[in-house]
Scaffold this active site. Structure first.
Site, PDB file in Angstrom:
ATOM      1  N   GLY A   9       0.825  -1.216   0.000  1.00 25.56           N
ATOM      2  CA  GLY A   9       0.000   0.000   0.000  1.00 25.56           C
ATOM      3  C   GLY A   9       0.850   1.254   0.000  1.00 25.56           C
ATOM      4  O   GLY A   9       0.556   2.222   0.700  1.00 25.56           O
ATOM      5  N   TYR A 190     -12.803  -3.086  10.747  1.00 28.33           N
ATOM      6  CA  TYR A 190     -11.474  -2.482  10.618  1.00 28.33           C
ATOM      7  C   TYR A 190     -10.695  -2.592  11.926  1.00 28.33           C
ATOM      8  O   TYR A 190      -9.525  -3.010  11.951  1.00 28.33           O
ATOM      9  CB  TYR A 190     -11.603  -1.008  10.200  1.00 28.33           C
ATOM     10  CG  TYR A 190     -10.308  -0.235  10.286  1.00 28.33           C
ATOM     11  CD1 TYR A 190      -9.351  -0.319   9.281  1.00 28.33           C
ATOM     12  CD2 TYR A 190     -10.037   0.583  11.391  1.00 28.33           C
ATOM     13  CE1 TYR A 190      -8.156   0.387   9.374  1.00 28.33           C
ATOM     14  CE2 TYR A 190      -8.851   1.295  11.493  1.00 28.33           C
ATOM     15  CZ  TYR A 190      -7.913   1.198  10.477  1.00 28.33           C
ATOM     16  OH  TYR A 190      -6.730   1.899  10.582  1.00 28.33           O
TER      17      TYR A 190
HETATM   18  P1  NDP Z   1      -4.492   5.108   2.737  1.00 29.60           P
HETATM   19  O1  NDP Z   1      -5.895   4.760   2.359  1.00 29.60           O
HETATM   20  O2  NDP Z   1      -3.927   6.394   2.262  1.00 29.60           O
HETATM   21  O3  NDP Z   1      -3.501   3.951   2.291  1.00 29.60           O
HETATM   22  C1  NDP Z   1      -3.877   2.618   2.276  1.00 29.60           C
HETATM   23  C2  NDP Z   1      -3.127   1.899   1.195  1.00 29.60           C
HETATM   24  O4  NDP Z   1      -3.562   0.538   1.178  1.00 29.60           O
HETATM   25  C3  NDP Z   1      -3.388   2.471  -0.197  1.00 29.60           C
HETATM   26  O5  NDP Z   1      -2.164   2.553  -0.870  1.00 29.60           O
HETATM   27  C4  NDP Z   1      -4.271   1.417  -0.832  1.00 29.60           C
HETATM   28  O6  NDP Z   1      -4.114   1.290  -2.227  1.00 29.60           O
HETATM   29  C5  NDP Z   1      -3.751   0.168  -0.158  1.00 29.60           C
HETATM   30  N1  NDP Z   1      -4.665  -0.960  -0.298  1.00 29.60           N
HETATM   31  C6  NDP Z   1      -5.974  -1.022   0.030  1.00 29.60           C
HETATM   32  N2  NDP Z   1      -6.478  -2.218  -0.329  1.00 29.60           N
HETATM   33  C7  NDP Z   1      -5.475  -2.918  -0.911  1.00 29.60           C
HETATM   34  C8  NDP Z   1      -5.388  -4.205  -1.497  1.00 29.60           C
HETATM   35  N3  NDP Z   1      -6.445  -5.010  -1.611  1.00 29.60           N
HETATM   36  N4  NDP Z   1      -4.196  -4.602  -1.995  1.00 29.60           N
HETATM   37  C9  NDP Z   1      -3.121  -3.796  -1.927  1.00 29.60           C
HETATM   38  N5  NDP Z   1      -3.152  -2.568  -1.390  1.00 29.60           N
HETATM   39  C10 NDP Z   1      -4.321  -2.131  -0.887  1.00 29.60           C
HETATM   40  O7  NDP Z   1      -4.488   5.033   4.335  1.00 29.60           O
HETATM   41  P2  NDP Z   1      -3.308   5.258   5.421  1.00 29.60           P
HETATM   42  O8  NDP Z   1      -2.056   5.667   4.770  1.00 29.60           O
HETATM   43  O9  NDP Z   1      -3.891   6.116   6.472  1.00 29.60           O
HETATM   44  O10 NDP Z   1      -3.187   3.803   6.037  1.00 29.60           O
HETATM   45  C11 NDP Z   1      -1.966   3.096   6.072  1.00 29.60           C
HETATM   46  C12 NDP Z   1      -1.889   2.280   7.353  1.00 29.60           C
HETATM   47  O11 NDP Z   1      -1.884   3.128   8.491  1.00 29.60           O
HETATM   48  C13 NDP Z   1      -3.052   1.316   7.564  1.00 29.60           C
HETATM   49  O12 NDP Z   1      -2.554   0.096   8.044  1.00 29.60           O
HETATM   50  C14 NDP Z   1      -3.890   1.986   8.624  1.00 29.60           C
HETATM   51  O13 NDP Z   1      -4.618   1.049   9.381  1.00 29.60           O
HETATM   52  C15 NDP Z   1      -2.805   2.637   9.434  1.00 29.60           C
HETATM   53  N6  NDP Z   1      -3.220   3.719  10.301  1.00 29.60           N
HETATM   54  C16 NDP Z   1      -3.715   4.893   9.786  1.00 29.60           C
HETATM   55  C17 NDP Z   1      -4.081   5.909  10.634  1.00 29.60           C
HETATM   56  C18 NDP Z   1      -4.624   7.186  10.122  1.00 29.60           C
HETATM   57  O14 NDP Z   1      -4.961   8.012  10.962  1.00 29.60           O
HETATM   58  N7  NDP Z   1      -4.721   7.406   8.820  1.00 29.60           N
HETATM   59  C19 NDP Z   1      -3.933   5.769  12.093  1.00 29.60           C
HETATM   60  C20 NDP Z   1      -3.412   4.497  12.495  1.00 29.60           C
HETATM   61  C21 NDP Z   1      -3.050   3.534  11.635  1.00 29.60           C
HETATM   62  P3  NDP Z   1      -4.758   2.340  -3.275  1.00 29.60           P
HETATM   63  O15 NDP Z   1      -3.826   3.512  -3.287  1.00 29.60           O
HETATM   64  O16 NDP Z   1      -4.743   1.568  -4.546  1.00 29.60           O
HETATM   65  O17 NDP Z   1      -6.124   2.680  -2.775  1.00 29.60           O
END
Ligand code: NDP
Length: 315
Positions: A9, A190
């Site tokens: 991701g 989630y």
């Molecule tokens: P984003 O939505 O910006 O990033 C998520 C990424 O996961 C994207 O690149 C997305 O791809 C990818 N993804 C989703 N589904 C799939 C799949 N089936 N196969 C491959 N890749 C996939 O969110 P964040 O950057 O915020 O999240 C990143 C991590 O941080 C997560 O684990 C989240 O739980 C964690 N987190 C986030 C917080 C926040 O406040 N935002 C707080 C705590 C933890 P695509 O670009 O194609 O959509």
């Protein structure tokens, strides 16, 4: 030589910010494991990442076939694997009905937990073989799965129950789309998936740290209220959540800062302790944080490992 780090991701948010931070050090080659090749290429370019600092490889975590194919492709590339970062996630807070992965698992737990579970199980051997001095497997966790915090107490709370839904295959035909066997709730799914992520990290640590020397770690990077994670939330929430986090809870971090934090867990020589869930204080200093009773329940971690093994076809 440069270290090789796989980040799932990495096409947006935290994953992209981490990829950029590591690439800029000149010490890392970043393998961006993404489901949308063109999006990832555009993202890397607009982040200003140097062409030779990264490789994009296709990975859709919502399909076990795709996970296996990614692992084959990676092995064929001949690159050693030094660090694996399980970062990708989906979040469907407003979904009324569950959606499902290619293999028929509820999408949030299927992607965030089961996809990463298979990926890290299959890549562990590659990490064992690498001669890199500090090998690490990092699974991004979250405060929202931790009911010992304020944020973790906002309903619906994470709760894996007796795992009957997971045992039934996480679909409504056999049992339930929820791990605890309850009614579908996208926000809870989630949070449950994040508890699985943190428990998986600890079970890896118990099973493999001593023998392999690999560091297993999880982290809560802070509330990155601006990422795509909230894309499916209602518009009013998306408008108010960043200022709420900035001025009221003061838990807000920018994508850049969060990327630096995850990059520390990847490469900082002082963060080599295994089995740790890292967090950062107001002054942006890292510390070992406490997990909730459920997110540190060793018996549950073992059960989830066994059930997940069956679901992804390893047992
Ligand atoms: P984003 O939505 O910006 O990033 C998520 C990424 O996961 C994207 O690149 C997305 O791809 C990818 N993804 C989703 N589904 C799939 C799949 N089936 N196969 C491959 N890749 C996939 O969110 P964040 O950057 O915020 O999240 C990143 C991590 O941080 C997560 O684990 C989240 O739980 C964690 N987190 C986030 C917080 C926040 O406040 N935002 C707080 C705590 C933890 P695509 O670009 O194609 O959509």
């Amino acid at each position: 030589r440069k270290g090789n780090v796989v980040i799932t991701g990495a096409s947006s948010g935290l994953g992209l910010a981490t990829a950029k931070a590591l690439a800029e050090t000149g010490k890392w080659h970043v393998i961006m494991a993404c489901r949308d090749f063109l999006k990832a290429e555009k993202a890397a370019k607009s982040a200003g990442m140097a062409k030779e600092s990264y490789t994009i490889m296709h990975l859709d975590l919502a399909s076990l076939d795709s996970v296996r194919q990614f692992v084959d492709n990676f092995k064929r590339s001949g690159r050693p694997l030094d660090v694996l970062v399980c970062n990708a996630a989906v979040y469907q807070p407003t979904a009324k009905q569950p959606s499902f992965t290619a293999d028929g698992f509820e999408l949030s737990v299927g992607t965030n937990h089961l996809g990463h579970f298979l990926l890290s199980r299959l890549l562990l051997d590659d990490m064992k073989q690498s001669d890199y001095p500090s090998k690490r497997l990092i699974i991004v966790g979250s405060i929202t799965g931790n009911t010992n915090t304020l944020a973790g107490n906002v309903p619906p709370k994470a709760n894996l129950g007796d795992l009957r839904g997971l045992a039934g295959g996480l679909n409504e035909l056999n049992s339930s789309a929820m791990i605890d066997g309850g009614d579908f709730d996208g926000a809870k799914a989630y949070k449950d998936s994040k508890v699985c992520n943190m428990l998986t990290m600890q079970e890896f640590h118990r099973l493999y740290h001593e023998d392999t020397g690999i560091t297993f770690a999880s982290l809560y990077p802070g509330c990155i209220a601006t990422t795509g994670l909230f894309r499916e939330h209602i518009p009013l929430f998306r408008l108010l959540f960043p200022p709420f986090q900035k001025f009221i809870t003061k838990g807000f971090v920018s994508e850049e800062e969060a990327g630096k934090r995850l990059a520390q867990v990847v490469s900082d020589p002082s963060l080599t302790k295994s089995g740790v869930y890292w967090s950062w204080n107001q002054a942006s200093a890292s510390f070992e944080n406490q997990l909730s009773p459920e997110a540190s329940d060793a018996a549950k971690a073992r059960k989830i490992w066994k059930l997940s093994d069956k679901l992804v076809g390893l047992a």
